[in-house]
Design an enzyme around this catalytic site. Sequence first.
Site, short mmCIF file in Angstrom:
data_model
loop_
_atom_site.label_atom_id
_atom_site.label_comp_id
_atom_site.label_asym_id
_atom_site.label_seq_id
_atom_site.Cartn_x
_atom_site.Cartn_y
_atom_site.Cartn_z
N LYS A 194 23.45 -9.08 57.86
CA LYS A 194 23.48 -10.61 58.90
C LYS A 194 23.89 -11.30 58.64
O LYS A 194 25.10 -12.22 58.43
CB LYS A 194 22.91 -10.31 59.57
N GLU A 225 21.83 -17.36 62.80
CA GLU A 225 21.90 -16.13 62.58
C GLU A 225 20.19 -16.03 63.30
O GLU A 225 19.11 -16.53 63.01
CB GLU A 225 21.96 -15.80 60.98
N GLU A 232 9.36 -9.49 69.99
CA GLU A 232 9.30 -10.68 69.31
C GLU A 232 11.06 -11.66 68.91
O GLU A 232 11.01 -13.09 68.87
CB GLU A 232 8.64 -11.19 67.71
N CYS A 274 10.60 -20.64 35.49
CA CYS A 274 9.01 -21.09 36.05
C CYS A 274 7.87 -19.74 34.78
O CYS A 274 7.42 -20.69 33.96
CB CYS A 274 9.08 -20.64 37.21
N LEU A 275 7.62 -19.21 36.28
CA LEU A 275 6.71 -18.73 35.46
C LEU A 275 7.18 -18.05 33.54
O LEU A 275 5.85 -17.67 32.93
CB LEU A 275 6.05 -16.88 35.45
N ARG A 297 2.00 -24.03 41.21
CA ARG A 297 0.83 -24.55 40.80
C ARG A 297 0.44 -25.46 39.40
O ARG A 297 0.37 -26.38 39.23
CB ARG A 297 -0.21 -24.23 41.20
N HIS A 340 13.45 -23.77 38.94
CA HIS A 340 13.88 -22.52 39.17
C HIS A 340 15.22 -22.82 39.61
O HIS A 340 16.27 -23.27 40.27
CB HIS A 340 13.83 -21.98 40.39
N GLU A 383 17.70 -20.41 39.18
CA GLU A 383 18.38 -19.80 39.96
C GLU A 383 19.04 -20.44 41.40
O GLU A 383 20.13 -19.89 41.88
CB GLU A 383 18.00 -18.83 40.36
N1 GLN Z 1 1.96 -18.54 38.95
C1 GLN Z 1 2.47 -20.06 38.40
C2 GLN Z 1 2.11 -21.24 39.09
O1 GLN Z 1 1.73 -21.32 40.08
C3 GLN Z 1 4.32 -19.82 38.49
C4 GLN Z 1 5.66 -19.66 39.18
C5 GLN Z 1 6.40 -19.83 39.22
O2 GLN Z 1 6.77 -18.33 38.58
N2 GLN Z 1 7.05 -19.51 40.68
O3 GLN Z 1 2.86 -22.53 38.53
#
Ligand code: GLN
Length: 537
Positions: A16, A140, A149, A381-382, A462, A507, A509
């Site tokens: 959808k 949507e 729900e 990120c990670l 974090r 991020h 992306e």
């Molecule tokens: N776990 C890692 C942090 O909290 C990376 C988070 C992630 O990749 N979005 O910093």
Amino acid sequence: MKYIFVTGGVVSSLGKGLTAAALGTLLENRGLKVALQKFDPYLNLDPGTMSPYQHGEVYVLDDGAETDLDLGHYERFTSTKLSRKNNTTSGQVYQQVLDNERNGVYLGKTVQVIPHITDEIQRRIQVLADDAKVDVIITEVGGTTGDIEGLPFLEAIREFGLEAGLHNVCFIHVTYVPFIKAAGELKTKPTQQSVAKLREIGISPHVLVCRCERSLDKELRQKMAMFCSVPYEAVVEHKDVDHSIYEVPLMLQRERLDDLVCRVLGLTVPAANMAPWQEIIRKLIAPQHRVRIGVVGKYIELQDAYKSVYEAIIHGGVANDCGVEIEKIDSEDIEKNGPDKILKGLGGILVPGGFGERGTEGKILAAKYAREKQVPYLGLCLGMQIATIEFGRHVLGLTGAHSTEFDPATPHPVIALLDDQRQVTKKGGSMRLGAQPCQLVMGSRAQQLYGSFVVLERHRHRYEFNNAYRERYEAAGFSFSGTSPDGKLVEIIELKGHPFYVASQFHPEFLSKPDAAHPLFRGFIAAAHLQLHKKAL
Ligand code: GLN
């Protein structure tokens, strides 16, 4: 203001969100300004605390809202910028109503689903209508007709439709027409029943979008039109696409969905010019080059956990006229079998975001492999934290280096919490979230790719690079090419002397589009292609 409501029937996962987004593309290309909104009937305040197994990816917006992944489709398919106003869950609606009740807003009345919950839902459509300054709002409604729900949302849009007036509202019902192998036939009964359910609630759809594996013939279309009380032309086929989701707007245009919707809404606008979109499809279907990219994660078996990452890789391919084959690699397989066999022959290696310890050692091995074998690497990120840990352990000799997320007692906490984050105990919405500025170092690879010096990028994490280790890293060729403007937070790292080894704490992306690939993804795919080319020579 015109309103389009998209509901779904028979089963979930019919796409959808894609239908809504693709309709957005078509209407924008007809010169209309469009806003998109998603209603999610679950009680969580947002998907931020849900497991990827439950929900797939959590899509993050500029304002830090953690939202449903359909909002990713909305941003990739249209030029709308979204905020937390564009995603409403039942949890948010109930929270608002209960807050109102405590604040005496209802003046002693009994608080009920109808009208209080339904009014709050309608208020949220109205808020968007007042703010967005657009011609059309596409809303949507998540879930499937018949879900308990979802009922307050359907009642709310029914009432909203009545008030907005006949020619200002279009209801689209996305339904499923299964092919039953034993009978060798497509079956319309589930659609009939789903529409009947919707009509019971008081909504008569103007358009049926029929998801199917095979084409609908004239007879089937006539049957559905008659039993579901829609005109023959309002039965729209939405067959599975051959190559890419970006074909959906073109397919729906061929089925005249946008014409139909414009007619229902009394909009006289020129036909959509889809020529640029067609060029994207050309590059997707018949690219000049090809490359294979490995994505090393722990939710590899899930279609939706890394949705925006996969999309951004494809956009990077489009920007380089390069078809990308994505190899989904379980990082635990690398732990079990070693990296060499699994990663051999890949044009590039990408380690996406993630939480929790499982699979991290496999990702570290993948980052090491990419660094040592000169394979282009992109960390998200990670993926940046993994690159940092790997470099610390194997280049700087920091034995046991780790993130305190995975090993609180590590002798070398190269990734750690900042002091002011240590007190946080709440789970939802307590990370570094949303768009934040990143300053780039002149002449770095990142700066060259972006072509500017300050960029805004979206965060959701974090932990941070631990500045106590900064000098040691820098001295060994691990450079910090992007930081927060005050220089305190590391946002991008890259390796000197490597064909492409770039990783970001944010991020990227979430900001990539099919016709405007994110610079880091564009650079990554270009490097991957170049490396393969060099090896072949
Ligand atoms: N776990 C890692 C942090 O909290 C990376 C988070 C992630 O990749 N979005 O910093």
